[in-house]
Scaffold this active site. Structure first.
Site, PDB file in Angstrom:
ATOM      1  N   SER A  21       0.820  -1.205   0.000  1.00 29.16           N
ATOM      2  CA  SER A  21       0.000   0.000   0.000  1.00 29.16           C
ATOM      3  C   SER A  21       0.857   1.259   0.000  1.00 29.16           C
ATOM      4  O   SER A  21       1.882   1.348   0.682  1.00 29.16           O
ATOM      5  CB  SER A  21      -0.891   0.004   1.243  1.00 29.16           C
ATOM      6  OG  SER A  21      -1.621   1.198   1.345  1.00 29.16           O
ATOM      7  N   LYS A  45      -3.527   1.992  -2.245  1.00 32.00           N
ATOM      8  CA  LYS A  45      -3.151   3.087  -1.346  1.00 32.00           C
ATOM      9  C   LYS A  45      -4.231   3.213  -0.282  1.00 32.00           C
ATOM     10  O   LYS A  45      -5.389   2.822  -0.485  1.00 32.00           O
ATOM     11  CB  LYS A  45      -2.944   4.383  -2.110  1.00 32.00           C
ATOM     12  CG  LYS A  45      -4.205   5.007  -2.606  1.00 32.00           C
ATOM     13  CD  LYS A  45      -4.125   6.294  -3.342  1.00 32.00           C
ATOM     14  CE  LYS A  45      -2.888   7.014  -3.618  1.00 32.00           C
ATOM     15  NZ  LYS A  45      -1.990   7.493  -2.625  1.00 32.00           N
ATOM     16  N   ASN A  69       8.964   8.860   4.605  1.00 28.66           N
ATOM     17  CA  ASN A  69       7.821   9.545   4.006  1.00 28.66           C
ATOM     18  C   ASN A  69       6.851  10.039   5.077  1.00 28.66           C
ATOM     19  O   ASN A  69       6.693   9.432   6.129  1.00 28.66           O
ATOM     20  CB  ASN A  69       7.099   8.625   3.009  1.00 28.66           C
ATOM     21  CG  ASN A  69       5.976   7.836   3.651  1.00 28.66           C
ATOM     22  OD1 ASN A  69       4.860   8.333   3.818  1.00 28.66           O
ATOM     23  ND2 ASN A  69       6.274   6.594   4.039  1.00 28.66           N
ATOM     24  N   CYS A 129      -2.612   4.865  12.555  1.00 32.91           N
ATOM     25  CA  CYS A 129      -3.243   6.189  12.478  1.00 32.91           C
ATOM     26  C   CYS A 129      -3.586   6.673  13.881  1.00 32.91           C
ATOM     27  O   CYS A 129      -3.939   5.864  14.750  1.00 32.91           O
ATOM     28  CB  CYS A 129      -4.530   6.123  11.655  1.00 32.91           C
ATOM     29  SG  CYS A 129      -4.300   5.531   9.979  1.00 32.91           S
ATOM     30  N   ASN A 191       4.885  -2.176   9.276  1.00 24.94           N
ATOM     31  CA  ASN A 191       4.703  -0.853   8.707  1.00 24.94           C
ATOM     32  C   ASN A 191       6.000  -0.071   8.935  1.00 24.94           C
ATOM     33  O   ASN A 191       6.968  -0.605   9.476  1.00 24.94           O
ATOM     34  CB  ASN A 191       3.509  -0.164   9.365  1.00 24.94           C
ATOM     35  CG  ASN A 191       2.852   0.856   8.460  1.00 24.94           C
ATOM     36  OD1 ASN A 191       3.504   1.436   7.592  1.00 24.94           O
ATOM     37  ND2 ASN A 191       1.563   1.096   8.663  1.00 24.94           N
ATOM     38  N   GLY A 216      12.239   0.696   3.202  1.00 24.26           N
ATOM     39  CA  GLY A 216      13.337   0.351   2.321  1.00 24.26           C
ATOM     40  C   GLY A 216      14.282  -0.662   2.943  1.00 24.26           C
ATOM     41  O   GLY A 216      14.066  -1.139   4.066  1.00 24.26           O
ATOM     42  N   GLY A 264       7.484  -2.856  -1.433  1.00 26.05           N
ATOM     43  CA  GLY A 264       6.978  -1.495  -1.397  1.00 26.05           C
ATOM     44  C   GLY A 264       7.897  -0.455  -1.981  1.00 26.05           C
ATOM     45  O   GLY A 264       7.781  -0.089  -3.159  1.00 26.05           O
ATOM     46  N   THR A 265       8.849   0.013  -1.204  1.00 27.79           N
ATOM     47  CA  THR A 265       9.723   1.113  -1.628  1.00 27.79           C
ATOM     48  C   THR A 265      10.414   0.830  -2.950  1.00 27.79           C
ATOM     49  O   THR A 265      10.609   1.741  -3.763  1.00 27.79           O
ATOM     50  CB  THR A 265      10.775   1.386  -0.531  1.00 27.79           C
ATOM     51  OG1 THR A 265      10.093   1.750   0.678  1.00 27.79           O
ATOM     52  CG2 THR A 265      11.706   2.515  -0.926  1.00 27.79           C
TER      53      THR A 265
END
Length: 302
Positions: A21, A45, A69, A129, A191, A216, A264-265
């Site tokens: 995501s 996303k 990020n 979140c 995450n 990463g 991901g990255t």
């Protein structure tokens, strides 16, 4: 022929490779580079109840062996997703997972109920979140809050539910068990790690928001350790992630206990990564005379 198929909570994936995501949009952008049907799955996303513009720029900074990020969950909102992206998802010959987020439990439930009407096969619950009703504490920090949000969403979710765990916690094993106790069908981890980058000349943080999430290759050793600890703690399937960039990395995560692996990255600087990693994985298994990739899951000798 090597069998790359894996099964997660009753959903069959062609391969264990899933795009993570926030790094793959809704798939449209990457379809220009290769046939997305070779992927095991795509995770969208993060989707919220209302559209989000995200954080101020700069919101991505390069770090040693990774990026930090603070995009801030920029997305069109779940209604626009259903209107524009869901018809496109129907055309994809791969498993699509909807990543969902929110500021309150009620937000998560509302998004879930809308996603129930979509063509995605699974839901990934982003609990990294801040809960605005609880003073801003992140949903995924304490086991009690992990179990609570998982149980609340699971009651309303008609699709298999994956809970995405944060590494910024006291015990990943405790949080994995909390997700399982809350009814999660699977968990995904890790995450991003909380981090910052500083420009000493300006005496300011590089990111406008100050801190962000590190992803990463730099975080892979931490991710592997946490996947292993979670594997020992729960019986539900685990999707590993965190710095995987090659077929070798995918196999390391699977031996640690992951049934599938999100990349991901790597997608951000190698748009052909999904195809390349799939080919690498296939060749490595063939060269090792391994008939089915699933037989490697959890085989680490401690």
């Amino acid at each position: 022929m090597v069998n790359l198929k894996v099964n997660i909570a009753g959903v069959e994936f062609k391969t264990p490779i899933i795009t993570a995501s926030g790094t793959f949009g809704f798939g449209r952008e990457y379809a220009k580079f290769y046939d997305l049907s070779i992927l095991g799955g795509i995770c969208t996303k993060g989707l919220t109840l209302r559209p989000r513009q995200g954080n101020e720029s700069p919101r991505i900074a390069e770090a040693t062996s990774g990026i930090i990020n603070s995009v801030g969950l920029q997305n069109p909102g779940v209604d626009e997703f259903l209107r524009v992206e869901n018809p496109y998802i129907k055309t994809l010959d791969t498993v699509v997972i909807a990543n969902i987020a929110g500021d309150t439990v009620e937000d998560y439930i509302a998004v879930t109920e809308k996603i129930n009407e979509s063509d995605v096969k699974m839901v990934e619950l982003n609990i990294s979140c801040p809960n605005v009703k609880q003073g801003g504490m992140v949903f995924g920090v304490l086991p009690t809050s992990v179990e609570h949000i998982t149980a609340a969403v699971k009651k309303r979710c008609v699709k298999p539910l994956i809970v995405k765990l944060s590494p910024n916690v006291a015990s990943i094993a405790d949080n994995a068990r909390a997700a399982e106790n809350g009814g999660a069908d699977a968990i995904s981890l890790i995450n991003t790690l909380s981090a910052m980058e500083i420009n000493w000349r300006t005496r300011r943080c590089v990111l406008a928001n100050g801190r962000g999430g590190l992803s990463g290759p730099a975080i892979k050793p931490i991710a592997l350790r946490m996947v292993r600890e979670a594997y020992r703690a729960v019986k539900i399937p685990i999707i590993g992630m965190g710095g995987a960039t090659s077929g070798e990395d995918v196999l390391e995560f699977m031996v640690a206990g992951a049934v599938a692996v999100q990349i991901g990255t790597i997608n951000l600087y190698d748009p052909n990564a999904g195809k390349r990693v799939t080919n690498e994985l296939t060749k490595m298994l063939e060269n090792s005379n391994i008939k089915g990739v699933a037989e490697l899951v959890g085989t680490l000798i401690d």
